[in-house]
Write a protein that holds these residues in place. Structure first.
Motif, PDB file in Angstrom:
ATOM      1  N   LEU A  61      77.271  56.986  53.505  1.00  0.00           N
ATOM      2  CA  LEU A  61      77.981  57.704  54.567  1.00  0.00           C
ATOM      3  C   LEU A  61      79.427  57.981  54.151  1.00  0.00           C
ATOM      4  O   LEU A  61      79.955  59.080  54.368  1.00  0.00           O
ATOM      5  CB  LEU A  61      77.918  56.885  55.866  1.00  0.00           C
ATOM      6  CG  LEU A  61      78.567  57.482  57.103  1.00  0.00           C
ATOM      7  CD1 LEU A  61      78.014  58.862  57.452  1.00  0.00           C
ATOM      8  CD2 LEU A  61      78.381  56.530  58.305  1.00  0.00           C
ATOM      9  N   ALA A  64      79.320  60.771  51.616  1.00  0.00           N
ATOM     10  CA  ALA A  64      78.966  62.046  52.262  1.00  0.00           C
ATOM     11  C   ALA A  64      80.174  62.612  53.005  1.00  0.00           C
ATOM     12  O   ALA A  64      80.465  63.811  52.912  1.00  0.00           O
ATOM     13  CB  ALA A  64      77.789  61.837  53.216  1.00  0.00           C
ATOM     14  N   LEU A  65      80.901  61.768  53.705  1.00  0.00           N
ATOM     15  CA  LEU A  65      82.083  62.246  54.426  1.00  0.00           C
ATOM     16  C   LEU A  65      83.161  62.712  53.457  1.00  0.00           C
ATOM     17  O   LEU A  65      83.880  63.675  53.744  1.00  0.00           O
ATOM     18  CB  LEU A  65      82.613  61.155  55.371  1.00  0.00           C
ATOM     19  CG  LEU A  65      81.723  60.873  56.590  1.00  0.00           C
ATOM     20  CD1 LEU A  65      82.184  59.611  57.325  1.00  0.00           C
ATOM     21  CD2 LEU A  65      81.724  62.066  57.559  1.00  0.00           C
ATOM     22  N   ARG A  67      82.551  64.157  50.615  1.00  0.00           N
ATOM     23  CA  ARG A  67      82.150  65.510  50.192  1.00  0.00           C
ATOM     24  C   ARG A  67      82.463  66.542  51.274  1.00  0.00           C
ATOM     25  O   ARG A  67      82.880  67.661  50.977  1.00  0.00           O
ATOM     26  CB  ARG A  67      80.647  65.547  49.879  1.00  0.00           C
ATOM     27  CG  ARG A  67      80.306  65.027  48.485  1.00  0.00           C
ATOM     28  CD  ARG A  67      78.854  65.317  48.134  1.00  0.00           C
ATOM     29  NE  ARG A  67      77.946  64.733  49.104  1.00  0.00           N
ATOM     30  CZ  ARG A  67      77.346  63.533  48.959  1.00  0.00           C
ATOM     31  NH1 ARG A  67      77.520  62.823  47.877  1.00  0.00           N
ATOM     32  NH2 ARG A  67      76.552  63.085  49.897  1.00  0.00           N
ATOM     33  N   LEU A  68      82.257  66.156  52.536  1.00  0.00           N
ATOM     34  CA  LEU A  68      82.494  67.101  53.636  1.00  0.00           C
ATOM     35  C   LEU A  68      83.985  67.354  53.848  1.00  0.00           C
ATOM     36  O   LEU A  68      84.385  68.468  54.204  1.00  0.00           O
ATOM     37  CB  LEU A  68      81.861  66.565  54.926  1.00  0.00           C
ATOM     38  CG  LEU A  68      80.335  66.391  54.878  1.00  0.00           C
ATOM     39  CD1 LEU A  68      79.828  65.829  56.195  1.00  0.00           C
ATOM     40  CD2 LEU A  68      79.643  67.730  54.588  1.00  0.00           C
TER      41      LEU A  68
ATOM     42  N   LEU B  68      82.572  73.925  56.228  1.00  0.00           N
ATOM     43  CA  LEU B  68      81.333  73.230  56.593  1.00  0.00           C
ATOM     44  C   LEU B  68      80.309  74.182  57.201  1.00  0.00           C
ATOM     45  O   LEU B  68      79.107  74.025  57.006  1.00  0.00           O
ATOM     46  CB  LEU B  68      81.637  72.085  57.563  1.00  0.00           C
ATOM     47  CG  LEU B  68      82.553  70.985  57.014  1.00  0.00           C
ATOM     48  CD1 LEU B  68      82.815  69.930  58.074  1.00  0.00           C
ATOM     49  CD2 LEU B  68      81.938  70.344  55.773  1.00  0.00           C
TER      50      LEU B  68
ATOM     51  N   LEU C  68      74.975  70.204  54.668  1.00  0.00           N
ATOM     52  CA  LEU C  68      76.025  69.191  54.818  1.00  0.00           C
ATOM     53  C   LEU C  68      75.562  67.829  54.307  1.00  0.00           C
ATOM     54  O   LEU C  68      76.358  67.059  53.772  1.00  0.00           O
ATOM     55  CB  LEU C  68      76.448  69.095  56.290  1.00  0.00           C
ATOM     56  CG  LEU C  68      77.062  70.377  56.869  1.00  0.00           C
ATOM     57  CD1 LEU C  68      77.399  70.181  58.343  1.00  0.00           C
ATOM     58  CD2 LEU C  68      78.299  70.794  56.097  1.00  0.00           C
ATOM     59  N   ALA C  69      74.304  67.531  54.500  1.00  0.00           N
ATOM     60  CA  ALA C  69      73.750  66.243  54.051  1.00  0.00           C
ATOM     61  C   ALA C  69      72.404  66.525  53.389  1.00  0.00           C
ATOM     62  O   ALA C  69      71.354  66.406  54.018  1.00  0.00           O
ATOM     63  CB  ALA C  69      73.587  65.290  55.242  1.00  0.00           C
ATOM     64  N   TYR C  75      72.254  59.240  46.449  1.00  0.00           N
ATOM     65  CA  TYR C  75      72.455  58.160  47.420  1.00  0.00           C
ATOM     66  C   TYR C  75      72.030  56.810  46.826  1.00  0.00           C
ATOM     67  O   TYR C  75      71.146  56.743  45.974  1.00  0.00           O
ATOM     68  CB  TYR C  75      71.629  58.420  48.679  1.00  0.00           C
ATOM     69  CG  TYR C  75      71.971  59.704  49.404  1.00  0.00           C
ATOM     70  CD1 TYR C  75      73.208  59.878  50.022  1.00  0.00           C
ATOM     71  CD2 TYR C  75      71.038  60.743  49.503  1.00  0.00           C
ATOM     72  CE1 TYR C  75      73.505  61.052  50.718  1.00  0.00           C
ATOM     73  CE2 TYR C  75      71.332  61.916  50.191  1.00  0.00           C
ATOM     74  CZ  TYR C  75      72.562  62.066  50.794  1.00  0.00           C
ATOM     75  OH  TYR C  75      72.850  63.219  51.475  1.00  0.00           O
ATOM     76  N   SER C  82      68.941  58.693  53.445  1.00  0.00           N
ATOM     77  CA  SER C  82      70.390  58.628  53.676  1.00  0.00           C
ATOM     78  C   SER C  82      70.905  59.893  54.349  1.00  0.00           C
ATOM     79  O   SER C  82      71.827  59.835  55.171  1.00  0.00           O
ATOM     80  CB  SER C  82      71.139  58.400  52.360  1.00  0.00           C
ATOM     81  OG  SER C  82      71.008  57.060  51.953  1.00  0.00           O
ATOM     82  N   HIS C  85      70.701  59.420  58.000  1.00  0.00           N
ATOM     83  CA  HIS C  85      71.761  58.540  58.524  1.00  0.00           C
ATOM     84  C   HIS C  85      73.079  59.313  58.668  1.00  0.00           C
ATOM     85  O   HIS C  85      73.808  59.137  59.640  1.00  0.00           O
ATOM     86  CB  HIS C  85      71.970  57.342  57.594  1.00  0.00           C
ATOM     87  CG  HIS C  85      70.899  56.305  57.680  1.00  0.00           C
ATOM     88  ND1 HIS C  85      70.782  55.439  58.737  1.00  0.00           N
ATOM     89  CD2 HIS C  85      69.881  55.989  56.830  1.00  0.00           C
ATOM     90  CE1 HIS C  85      69.753  54.624  58.540  1.00  0.00           C
ATOM     91  NE2 HIS C  85      69.183  54.935  57.387  1.00  0.00           N
ATOM     92  N   VAL C  86      73.382  60.153  57.684  1.00  0.00           N
ATOM     93  CA  VAL C  86      74.620  60.945  57.748  1.00  0.00           C
ATOM     94  C   VAL C  86      74.557  61.922  58.920  1.00  0.00           C
ATOM     95  O   VAL C  86      75.505  62.027  59.712  1.00  0.00           O
ATOM     96  CB  VAL C  86      74.843  61.702  56.421  1.00  0.00           C
ATOM     97  CG1 VAL C  86      76.041  62.641  56.535  1.00  0.00           C
ATOM     98  CG2 VAL C  86      75.041  60.723  55.264  1.00  0.00           C
ATOM     99  N   LEU C  90      77.020  62.401  62.253  1.00  0.00           N
ATOM    100  CA  LEU C  90      77.714  63.673  62.510  1.00  0.00           C
ATOM    101  C   LEU C  90      77.433  64.184  63.920  1.00  0.00           C
ATOM    102  O   LEU C  90      78.328  64.665  64.616  1.00  0.00           O
ATOM    103  CB  LEU C  90      77.290  64.740  61.494  1.00  0.00           C
ATOM    104  CG  LEU C  90      77.775  64.536  60.060  1.00  0.00           C
ATOM    105  CD1 LEU C  90      77.220  65.627  59.155  1.00  0.00           C
ATOM    106  CD2 LEU C  90      79.305  64.525  59.992  1.00  0.00           C
TER     107      LEU C  90
END
Lengths: 134, 134, 134
Positions: A61, A64-65, A67-68, B68, C68-69, C75, C82, C85-86, C90
């Protein structure tokens, strides 16, 4: 009832598990039905629910954040933490969790996390117990 | 108590600071403890909490959300505003803010923003004062 | 009042419209003013409000969340979900919807969706009716 807790985070991005603390607050208030409002009075932090078992989920997580909302992305804000402001709006700073039968009504794998996005810092989390009327 | 406000936005993406209006509503209702539920009855707008001081934070947030959910990304929906629908689900349309001691219990740097993602339009924001029972 | 519903999803990512069910619960409880808290006790699912008319909006939202994920992104978590989960963090797992004048106070185009991000599975959604005091 309102409680305020102070947290000290140790790294730039960090997830602090608040579940036991919130559970204890609900129990010591003997609240049966209603909800708990958790609120972070900061703009570079947040609150989320996610897995309590495998710490790799929080690692993924975090990545991922990143990357965002990368640390550097041609931002204008001069404090170097625009990524943290973006993450805060994506994840949110206000979280309502239900209480039923005298306990937090979470799923088996759910934990409540304070999300640090611009640490290390001293932070506040506020929780408000809102019993159902009647 | 329920209030509905009409807003007129002037550009495609815009953040409208609602903090003073919400604060005034809490004060004129003489509400002491509880929460304010803010709700946007639209699917291409949202609500968020973020910094009230440096407008560059909102500029960076706008740009980050555009990355995004770009305006063009091979979307199927024919109205040309799929990006706004995505942003709405990321940021959220329902926001609960605590009230304590007769005032909005925000952090020093927090403002409540209506988020326009498909303006200019005339929009509605609803707020509901939910005093704590007892 | 607390209700728990079981849902069976059929694909990996799926949006299940809960609006009619929530509306019926509010009506049968004869609740006039207050809010409904919806809560998903899972960490790879969520709740969102978005358009009820054109299913292409949900298609575009699905694709946007996949960008986005992504399913694969280096992961660490070994369960291969994963991304789910992301997406859950969000979009969020807790959603408050206002009730006014005895009805859900949604906009014309808004629906309440359960978001499956790691289906097909059997899932639970809980709803809590919180009438305004007094």
């Amino acid at each position: 009832m309102r409680l305020e807790w102070e947290l000290r985070t140790g790294t730039r991005t960090e997830f602090v598990d608040l579940t036991d603390r919130v559970r204890a607050a609900v129990e010591s208030a003997r609240m049966r039905e209603g909800s708990v409002l958790l609120f972070v009075p900061h703009t570079t932090a947040g609150l989320t629910l996610n897995e309590n078992a495998d710490p790799d989920v929080l690692f993924d997580l975090t990545r991922a954040l990143e990357r965002l909302a990368p640390l550097q992305a041609g931002y204008r804000h001069g404090e170097g933490n625009s990524d943290a402001h973006v993450k805060s709006s994506l994840v949110g700073c206000s979280l309502t969790v239900p209480v039923s039968g005298g306990r937090l009504d979470l799923g088996t794998w759910q934990a409540i996390y304070f999300c640090e996005f611009d640490g290390p810092r001293t932070r506040k989390v506020r929780i408000y117990l809102h019993p159902a009327p009647g």
